[in-house]
Design an enzyme around this catalytic site. Structure first.
Site, short mmCIF file in Angstrom:
data_model
loop_
_atom_site.label_atom_id
_atom_site.label_comp_id
_atom_site.label_asym_id
_atom_site.label_seq_id
_atom_site.Cartn_x
_atom_site.Cartn_y
_atom_site.Cartn_z
N GLU A 204 0.82 -1.21 0.00
CA GLU A 204 0.00 0.00 0.00
C GLU A 204 0.85 1.26 0.00
O GLU A 204 1.88 1.32 0.68
CB GLU A 204 -0.91 0.01 1.22
CG GLU A 204 -1.90 1.17 1.25
CD GLU A 204 -2.87 1.10 2.42
OE1 GLU A 204 -3.83 1.89 2.44
OE2 GLU A 204 -2.66 0.25 3.31
N GLU B 36 -12.70 1.61 3.41
CA GLU B 36 -11.84 1.97 4.54
C GLU B 36 -12.13 3.40 4.99
O GLU B 36 -11.25 4.24 5.06
CB GLU B 36 -10.37 1.79 4.18
CG GLU B 36 -9.48 1.69 5.41
CD GLU B 36 -8.00 1.59 5.07
OE1 GLU B 36 -7.27 0.95 5.83
OE2 GLU B 36 -7.58 2.16 4.05
#
Length: 297
Positions: free
Chosen positions: A170, A276
């Protein structure tokens, strides 16, 4: 220990045919409905029609006891939700750590979490594991840090590899993560391309729309950055999003979330999309209904 999936305990849930059905989206148990305990969170997600959830590292240490691992597995098995993604041990994100991949002295802790993740994968079928790069200070040799990170990815792939398993890297926004050097999807890809071809097949970038937009200087450039990033979805191992400012649900900020989500699908990404973002338990059902509208509009 096998954890057969019993009948869901979502007392009071609507019949499946009448629930909102945000197919293709994964509820994030580490950001959504944090105002209630994890078991109640999963009930809320199931009632809202989600069929999958993801989570950051769900244990307090890199090497939890087998009892704690089994407790988590039993919790997952008790709900009609598949575990679609999980972070490997980040080093304690509440204390500011952002992963261990690039930190050689943390190798033992990371190895322990990879072994635990293998148990979780075998028991739940979870196929996406987020291995964060880690923070680096100004005096750290980046070439050495990159080499350590690649070693970590090789180890993770060697233990967790499977036909449907991806170890993802990420990128994070610099504003909230000033010492995390992987700030764009391209930087993540460039690092992963240093792996041998066989290992590389089992790794991908985690494309995060929130972090893309959070580094923009104004609203217009945030939207432009977000839309431009959708092209990376074609090869992404996972996609996440949140609105900005505020990291809330779609509509709480100023980002063109619907356009981004449609761009992600148009690029060929067919996996689950991680929600998220921050929202309370009481708003999850309405948020779930809006997700389907966003992507179908």
């Amino acid at each position: 220990m096998s954890h057969a999936r019993p009948q869901p305990h979502c007392g009071g849930a609507q019949p499946v045919g009448t629930r909102p059905n945000p197919v293709g989206f994964s509820a994030h148990a580490s950001t959504m409905a944090r105002d209630v305990p994890l078991p109640e969170r999963l009930t809320v997600f199931a009632r809202a029609g989600f069929d999958a959830f993801e989570i950051w590292w769900p244990f307090s240490t890199a090497a939890p006891s087998r009892r704690d691992v089994d407790k988590f597995l039993s919790l997952v098995a008790a709900y009609p939700l598949r575990l679609s993604g999980m972070n490997l041990y980040e080093g304690g994100s509440s204390s500011g750590a952002r992963g261990l991949a690039c930190i050689p002295e943390a190798a033992a802790a990371l190895d322990s979490s990879i072994d635990v993740a293998a148990i979780v994968a075998n028991e739940t079928g979870c196929g996406t594991f987020n291995l964060l790069y880690g923070n680096v200070s100004a005096d750290i040799d980046r070439d050495a840090a990159d080499a350590a990170a690649l070693t970590s990815f090789r180890k993770a792939v060697a233990v967790l590899r499977g036909p449907n398993t991806r170890i993802v890297l990420e990128h994070l926004s610099v504003g909230n993560n000033p010492n995390y050097p992987i700030r764009t999807p391209q930087q993540a890809l460039d690092l992963l391309d240093g792996l041998d071809p066989d290992t590389r097949l089992h790794t991908s970038v985690l494309l995060d729309g929130y972090h893309i937009a959070a580094d923009a200087l104004d609203g217009e450039s945030a939207a432009a950055r977000l839309m431009a990033s959708a092209e990376y979805a074609a090869t992404a191992g996972h996609v996440q999003f949140a609105d900005n400012p505020g990291r809330g649900a779609p509509g709480t900020g100023a980002l063109p979330i619907g356009h981004f989500l449609r761009g992600v699908r148009a690029a060929g990404y067919t996996g689950s999309i991680g929600c998220e973002f921050v929202c309370t338990a009481s708003t999850v059902s309405s948020v779930a209904r809006s997700l389907t509208t966003l992507i179908d509009t």
